[in-house]
Design an enzyme around this catalytic site. Sequence first.
Site, mmCIF file in Angstrom:
data_model
loop_
_atom_site.group_PDB
_atom_site.id
_atom_site.type_symbol
_atom_site.label_atom_id
_atom_site.label_comp_id
_atom_site.label_asym_id
_atom_site.label_seq_id
_atom_site.Cartn_x
_atom_site.Cartn_y
_atom_site.Cartn_z
ATOM 1 N N LYS A 182 30.134 -0.179 21.916
ATOM 2 C CA LYS A 182 29.458 0.950 21.277
ATOM 3 C C LYS A 182 29.930 2.279 21.866
ATOM 4 C CE LYS A 182 25.558 -0.855 22.474
ATOM 5 N NZ LYS A 182 24.156 -1.275 22.666
ATOM 6 N N THR A 214 16.279 7.867 19.396
ATOM 7 C CA THR A 214 17.288 6.824 19.613
ATOM 8 C C THR A 214 16.789 5.735 20.557
ATOM 9 O OG1 THR A 214 18.250 8.201 21.372
ATOM 10 C CG2 THR A 214 19.246 8.359 19.174
ATOM 11 N N GLY A 216 15.702 2.365 21.686
ATOM 12 C CA GLY A 216 15.841 1.008 21.175
ATOM 13 C C GLY A 216 17.005 0.781 20.231
ATOM 14 N N THR A 217 17.967 1.696 20.191
ATOM 15 C CA THR A 217 19.092 1.513 19.263
ATOM 16 C C THR A 217 19.921 0.278 19.632
ATOM 17 O OG1 THR A 217 20.313 3.127 20.607
ATOM 18 C CG2 THR A 217 19.313 3.929 18.567
ATOM 19 N N GLY A 218 20.128 0.057 20.933
ATOM 20 C CA GLY A 218 20.907 -1.107 21.362
ATOM 21 C C GLY A 218 20.207 -2.412 21.033
ATOM 22 N N CYS A 219 18.892 -2.434 21.251
ATOM 23 C CA CYS A 219 18.105 -3.623 20.906
ATOM 24 C C CYS A 219 18.198 -3.906 19.413
ATOM 25 C CB CYS A 219 16.633 -3.416 21.286
ATOM 26 S SG CYS A 219 16.330 -3.043 23.024
#
Length: 277
Positions: A182, A214, A216-219
């Site tokens: 990412k 933003t 929790g975007t990775g989750c």
Amino acid sequence: MHRTIPNTLTIAGVDPSGGAGVLADIKAMSALGAYATGVIAALTSQSTQGVTGIYPVDPSFIKQQIDTLFNDVRIDAVKIGMLGQQPVIRTVVDALAQWKPKYLVLDPVMVAKSGDHLLEKAATSEMREAMLPLSTMITPNLPEAGVLLEMRPAETVKEMYGVAEKLRRLMADKEDRWVFLKGGHLPGPECTDLLYNGDKMIEMPAQRINTKNTHGTGCTLSAALAALLPQTTDAVQAAKAAKEYLYKAIARSGDLTVGSGHGPVNHFHAWWQPITP
């Protein structure tokens, strides 16, 4: 032709504000047509403003949760999120090596959006040496990739190519293993992600959305991948669809009014239409 709805599992921590962790994963998986299940690997006290406490779950109970679930439910894909401690990583690795889910998406959660550390330093080597070789797809951001490789984070797309190649070498030597690197931490108005399987390097560019929502975007991205991989059986297609889903969830995050810090993305943007006066 009858479509089988996939059963997905998230093994992660709980964020009480619902923007990250198991609660966010279940929202994303549900929004994308999967039946979501969850195993709790850690408890946190947190909000959109930061993490104020972490309460670990006993590894033996985590194993009991996993074994009890797999003994009854067909699990088509697993997403790994915050595990926190080295014994927990080892427990989850051993359990999944036994049950062998077809798809395993690893989000190597190390630091929260607020800057709070969510993975003990001693657990990093366990993540690198035991969890990465088991994974179908890994989704590190640039700082996480730097920690895994023990090098400074990439600062350009060109540097990201080398990082993706190094990360891929830490995974199993099979064709269906992918690095989803990412690029959200890159400077400038564009944030390009890379998808790499040891052969194909695919750039997935996007324009940065100007928002502080933003959390929790990775989750959300890794959960979306776990939901989509069993439905597409094409990693590239699943990756592009997951990225598009997250992009729209960020773009529509302003529909929500949750907290005063880094707000959550709108997981149900396709289902909840904004209310107009």
